[in-house]
Every structure is written in C-alpha cells, then in structure tokens.
Design a protein around this motif. Structure first.
Motif, PDB file in Angstrom:
ATOM      1  N   ARG A  76     -18.221   5.355 -18.453  1.00  5.06           N
ATOM      2  CA  ARG A  76     -19.068   6.085 -19.181  1.00  5.06           C
ATOM      3  C   ARG A  76     -19.335   7.349 -18.263  1.00  5.06           C
ATOM      4  NH1 ARG A  76     -22.282   1.665 -20.414  1.00  5.06           N
ATOM      5  NH2 ARG A  76     -23.370   1.994 -18.581  1.00  5.06           N
ATOM      6  N   ARG A  77     -19.088   7.124 -17.062  1.00  3.91           N
ATOM      7  CA  ARG A  77     -19.196   8.323 -15.920  1.00  3.91           C
ATOM      8  C   ARG A  77     -18.092   9.252 -15.866  1.00  3.91           C
ATOM      9  NH1 ARG A  77     -23.034  11.239 -13.366  1.00  3.91           N
ATOM     10  NH2 ARG A  77     -22.390  11.997 -11.338  1.00  3.91           N
ATOM     11  N   LEU A  78     -16.859   8.786 -16.454  1.00  2.00           N
ATOM     12  CA  LEU A  78     -15.756   9.646 -16.604  1.00  2.00           C
ATOM     13  C   LEU A  78     -15.636  10.216 -17.815  1.00  2.00           C
ATOM     14  CD1 LEU A  78     -13.214   7.348 -14.397  1.00  2.00           C
ATOM     15  CD2 LEU A  78     -14.335   9.522 -13.711  1.00  2.00           C
ATOM     16  N   GLY A  79     -16.378   9.555 -18.900  1.00  4.43           N
ATOM     17  CA  GLY A  79     -16.322  10.161 -20.244  1.00  4.43           C
ATOM     18  C   GLY A  79     -15.285   9.543 -20.905  1.00  4.43           C
ATOM     19  N   TRP A  80     -14.612   8.277 -20.596  1.00  2.15           N
ATOM     20  CA  TRP A  80     -13.625   7.712 -21.435  1.00  2.15           C
ATOM     21  C   TRP A  80     -14.321   6.497 -22.449  1.00  2.15           C
ATOM     22  CZ3 TRP A  80     -10.584   6.932 -16.143  1.00  2.15           C
ATOM     23  CH2 TRP A  80      -9.736   8.363 -15.894  1.00  2.15           C
ATOM     24  N   HIS A  81     -15.450   6.358 -22.325  1.00  2.00           N
ATOM     25  CA  HIS A  81     -16.088   5.431 -23.310  1.00  2.00           C
ATOM     26  C   HIS A  81     -15.851   5.682 -24.667  1.00  2.00           C
ATOM     27  CE1 HIS A  81     -19.744   7.630 -23.904  1.00  2.00           C
ATOM     28  NE2 HIS A  81     -19.361   8.087 -22.845  1.00  2.00           N
ATOM     29  N   ARG A  82     -16.132   4.664 -25.560  1.00  2.00           N
ATOM     30  CA  ARG A  82     -16.004   4.845 -27.004  1.00  2.00           C
ATOM     31  C   ARG A  82     -17.360   4.821 -27.407  1.00  2.00           C
ATOM     32  NH1 ARG A  82     -11.143   2.346 -29.581  1.00  2.00           N
ATOM     33  NH2 ARG A  82      -9.699   2.396 -28.052  1.00  2.00           N
ATOM     34  N   ASN A  83     -17.928   5.851 -27.956  1.00  2.00           N
ATOM     35  CA  ASN A  83     -19.343   6.070 -28.418  1.00  2.00           C
ATOM     36  C   ASN A  83     -19.289   6.984 -29.675  1.00  2.00           C
ATOM     37  OD1 ASN A  83     -22.095   6.689 -28.749  1.00  2.00           O
ATOM     38  ND2 ASN A  83     -22.392   6.594 -26.808  1.00  2.00           N
ATOM     39  N   PRO A  84     -19.924   6.602 -30.808  1.00  2.00           N
ATOM     40  CA  PRO A  84     -19.851   7.496 -31.971  1.00  2.00           C
ATOM     41  C   PRO A  84     -20.642   8.953 -31.869  1.00  2.00           C
ATOM     42  CG  PRO A  84     -21.202   5.517 -32.655  1.00  2.00           C
ATOM     43  CD  PRO A  84     -20.596   5.211 -31.018  1.00  2.00           C
ATOM     44  N   LEU A  85     -21.506   8.781 -30.941  1.00  2.00           N
ATOM     45  CA  LEU A  85     -22.393   9.961 -30.666  1.00  2.00           C
ATOM     46  C   LEU A  85     -21.494  11.005 -29.473  1.00  2.00           C
ATOM     47  CD1 LEU A  85     -25.714   8.264 -30.139  1.00  2.00           C
ATOM     48  CD2 LEU A  85     -24.801   9.455 -32.195  1.00  2.00           C
ATOM     49  N   ARG A  86     -20.374  10.580 -29.400  1.00  2.00           N
ATOM     50  CA  ARG A  86     -19.799  11.433 -28.299  1.00  2.00           C
ATOM     51  C   ARG A  86     -19.532  13.067 -28.914  1.00  2.00           C
ATOM     52  NH1 ARG A  86     -14.366   9.466 -26.232  1.00  2.00           N
ATOM     53  NH2 ARG A  86     -14.704  11.200 -24.541  1.00  2.00           N
ATOM     54  N   ARG A  87     -19.569  13.956 -28.259  1.00  2.00           N
ATOM     55  CA  ARG A  87     -19.193  15.316 -29.045  1.00  2.00           C
ATOM     56  C   ARG A  87     -17.977  15.820 -28.365  1.00  2.00           C
ATOM     57  NH1 ARG A  87     -24.402  17.910 -30.393  1.00  2.00           N
ATOM     58  NH2 ARG A  87     -25.952  16.551 -29.930  1.00  2.00           N
ATOM     59  N   GLY A  88     -17.566  17.107 -28.914  1.00  2.00           N
ATOM     60  CA  GLY A  88     -16.642  17.699 -28.538  1.00  2.00           C
ATOM     61  C   GLY A  88     -16.370  17.978 -26.842  1.00  2.00           C
ATOM     62  N   THR A  89     -17.601  18.106 -26.384  1.00  2.00           N
ATOM     63  CA  THR A  89     -17.802  18.479 -24.828  1.00  2.00           C
ATOM     64  C   THR A  89     -17.614  17.157 -24.311  1.00  2.00           C
ATOM     65  OG1 THR A  89     -20.181  18.465 -25.150  1.00  2.00           O
ATOM     66  CG2 THR A  89     -19.091  20.716 -25.137  1.00  2.00           C
ATOM     67  N   ASP A  90     -18.071  16.283 -24.843  1.00  2.00           N
ATOM     68  CA  ASP A  90     -17.863  15.014 -24.042  1.00  2.00           C
ATOM     69  C   ASP A  90     -16.469  14.320 -23.758  1.00  2.00           C
ATOM     70  OD1 ASP A  90     -20.579  14.750 -23.623  1.00  2.00           O
ATOM     71  OD2 ASP A  90     -20.940  13.874 -25.686  1.00  2.00           O
ATOM     72  N   ARG A  91     -15.650  14.650 -25.017  1.00  2.00           N
ATOM     73  CA  ARG A  91     -14.329  14.245 -24.946  1.00  2.00           C
ATOM     74  C   ARG A  91     -13.691  15.168 -24.101  1.00  2.00           C
ATOM     75  NH1 ARG A  91     -15.396  13.089 -30.419  1.00  2.00           N
ATOM     76  NH2 ARG A  91     -15.132  15.169 -30.798  1.00  2.00           N
ATOM     77  N   PHE A  92     -13.958  16.377 -24.185  1.00  2.00           N
ATOM     78  CA  PHE A  92     -13.135  17.559 -23.166  1.00  2.00           C
ATOM     79  C   PHE A  92     -13.588  17.058 -21.564  1.00  2.00           C
ATOM     80  CE2 PHE A  92     -13.051  21.385 -20.456  1.00  2.00           C
ATOM     81  CZ  PHE A  92     -11.606  21.953 -20.883  1.00  2.00           C
ATOM     82  N   GLU A  93     -14.550  16.507 -21.357  1.00  2.00           N
ATOM     83  CA  GLU A  93     -15.044  16.337 -20.047  1.00  2.00           C
ATOM     84  C   GLU A  93     -14.226  14.990 -19.591  1.00  2.00           C
ATOM     85  OE1 GLU A  93     -18.738  14.977 -16.915  1.00  2.00           O
ATOM     86  OE2 GLU A  93     -19.229  15.599 -19.332  1.00  2.00           O
ATOM     87  N   GLY A  94     -14.020  14.128 -20.697  1.00  2.00           N
ATOM     88  CA  GLY A  94     -13.228  13.030 -20.125  1.00  2.00           C
ATOM     89  C   GLY A  94     -12.041  13.456 -19.978  1.00  2.00           C
ATOM     90  N   TRP A  95     -11.168  14.234 -20.532  1.00  2.00           N
ATOM     91  CA  TRP A  95      -9.808  14.868 -20.438  1.00  2.00           C
ATOM     92  C   TRP A  95      -9.830  15.541 -19.056  1.00  2.00           C
ATOM     93  CZ3 TRP A  95      -5.572  12.930 -22.176  1.00  2.00           C
ATOM     94  CH2 TRP A  95      -5.386  12.195 -23.372  1.00  2.00           C
ATOM     95  N   LEU A  96     -10.780  16.348 -18.845  1.00  2.00           N
ATOM     96  CA  LEU A  96     -10.988  16.971 -17.458  1.00  2.00           C
ATOM     97  C   LEU A  96     -10.879  16.201 -16.430  1.00  2.00           C
ATOM     98  CD1 LEU A  96     -11.213  19.640 -15.919  1.00  2.00           C
ATOM     99  CD2 LEU A  96     -13.815  19.364 -16.381  1.00  2.00           C
ATOM    100  N   ASN A  97     -11.406  15.024 -16.528  1.00  2.00           N
ATOM    101  CA  ASN A  97     -11.596  14.180 -15.459  1.00  2.00           C
ATOM    102  C   ASN A  97     -10.305  13.341 -15.234  1.00  2.00           C
ATOM    103  OD1 ASN A  97     -14.202  14.491 -14.657  1.00  2.00           O
ATOM    104  ND2 ASN A  97     -15.060  13.025 -16.322  1.00  2.00           N
ATOM    105  N   PHE A  98      -9.756  13.095 -16.430  1.00  2.00           N
ATOM    106  CA  PHE A  98      -8.363  12.558 -16.469  1.00  2.00           C
ATOM    107  C   PHE A  98      -7.222  13.223 -15.502  1.00  2.00           C
ATOM    108  CE2 PHE A  98      -4.226  11.759 -18.153  1.00  2.00           C
ATOM    109  CZ  PHE A  98      -4.017  10.505 -17.921  1.00  2.00           C
ATOM    110  N   VAL A  99      -7.223  14.448 -16.154  1.00  2.00           N
ATOM    111  CA  VAL A  99      -6.357  15.642 -15.417  1.00  2.00           C
ATOM    112  C   VAL A  99      -6.499  15.576 -13.923  1.00  2.00           C
ATOM    113  CG1 VAL A  99      -5.518  18.015 -15.486  1.00  2.00           C
ATOM    114  CG2 VAL A  99      -5.995  16.587 -17.378  1.00  2.00           C
ATOM    115  N   LEU A 100      -7.947  15.753 -13.451  1.00  2.00           N
ATOM    116  CA  LEU A 100      -8.256  15.953 -12.081  1.00  2.00           C
ATOM    117  C   LEU A 100      -7.779  14.719 -11.197  1.00  2.00           C
ATOM    118  CD1 LEU A 100     -11.702  17.586 -12.304  1.00  2.00           C
ATOM    119  CD2 LEU A 100      -9.349  18.844 -11.757  1.00  2.00           C
TER     120      LEU A 100
END
Length: 200
Positions: free
Chosen positions: A26-50
């Motif tokens: 959840r902290r990294l933004g990689w959780h499955r949640n129907p309420l996730r927004r586009g910004t949440d998914r972008f943050e998850g990818w940003l964390n993954f790339v970093l």
C-alpha cells in the motif's frame, strides 16, 4: 525455561508477515483497490522505477566507482613504493632541538646534507634512517593506503548518494501528486458536498 512455538504462534507470525507485506505494498502504491486513481497508479509506477534504478544503477555505480578507486589507489601505492627510498643518514652534530644536521647518499649516489628529525639521546655520528625521493631529497614515508578498503568506502558512499538523490526525486514526485490529488478532491467535494450538507 524453554518454550516451544505451537501452530497458533506460527499462524500468528504468518498473518503478521502478510499484514506487513500488504502495508508495504500500500505504501508503495502497488495494492489492488477499486478506489485507486490515476495518480495512485502513477505513484506506484514511479516507486517501481526508482527502486529498479537503485538496484540496477546502484550495482553498476558501485562496481564502477570501486574499480576506479581501487586502480587509482593501487597505482599511487605502487608509485610511492617505487619512488620513495629509505636510506641511512649520519648525524654531523648533537641535536640542539628536534632536528640535527645530517649527511646521506641518495639513490643517485650523490651525497647530500640537511636537517633530519633526531632524538635528545642521539649524538654526532649516530646513524638514522630517513626517506628520500629519487633525487635524494628528504620526503615522507609511503602513505598507508588501503586500496581495497578505500574502494569499498567509495562504493558505499556512491550508493548512498544515489539513494539520497532517488529519494529526493520520489519525495518531490509524491508532493506534486498529492497537490494534484488535493485539487481533484476539492473539485469533487464542490460538486458532491452540497448534496450531503445542509449548506447549499
């Protein structure tokens, strides 16, 4: 007193581990949640790339920095060992202070004189060892460099610097995403809020 862990303890530990993993995801933004927004998914990818940059870039950077530092230090050690020589010098007088006049012959077989460190118990005619360069001039002993240890320290420092830079990028990215999320929440509340509130 010896205690043994039963099945309940093992299950409890596994549940705790699963909760910790979900919290991390959840902290990294990689959780499955129907309420996730586009910004949440972008943050998850940003964390993954970093994280990938830290793992791949940190490995490559540490290897490159360690190799370069080791070669540089090893060359310096080899140069000093080849160009600094220990010779015997004879005191020509009793020391009147921390130094005394002495005479020695350099690697070029030329006799030289100068002042060298001497102790209070030394007398004229005492032989002391001094370090000289290729031309016979007084110099210090070879430095006590440790190429392997210096290379390791340089590698660790480079990885820490990369981690700090990536952390700063991540924090800046999250700050921008938080601003965008806040604007979106405010806009949605302006639309939905009056329907739920008595203030219209």
């Amino acid at each position: 007193m010896v205690t043994s862990s039963g099945p309940d303890d093992v299950i409890g530990a596994k549940v705790g581990d699963a909760r910790d993993m979900r919290r991390l995801l959840r902290r990294l933004g990689w959780h499955r949640n129907p309420l996730r927004r586009g910004t949440d998914r972008f943050e998850g990818w940003l964390n993954f790339v970093l994280i990938m940059l830290l793992l791949a870039g940190g490995t490559g950077l540490s290897v490159a920095v360690a190799g370069s530092t080791y070669r540089s230090q090893a060359r310096q050690v080899a140069w000093e060992r080849a160009h600094r020589h220990q010779v015997w010098a004879m005191l020509m007088e009793k020391p009147a202070g921390p130094t005394a006049s002495a005479r020695w012959t350099g690697p070029d077989q030329v006799a030289r004189t100068g002042r060298i460190p001497a102790g209070p118990g030394d007398t004229a005619g005492t032989w002391l060892q001094v370090w000289v360069d290729d031309r016979g001039g007084l110099t210090g002993p070879p430095s006590r460099r440790r190429p392997a240890a210096d290379a390791f320290q340089a590698a660790v420092a480079s990885v820490l610097a990369l981690a700090a830079a990536l952390l700063a990028v991540g924090m800046a990215g999250r700050r921008l995403l938080d601003r965008r999320r806040l604007r979106a929440w405010q806009s949605e509340w302006m639309e939905v809020g009056p329907r739920w509130s008595r203030y219209r």
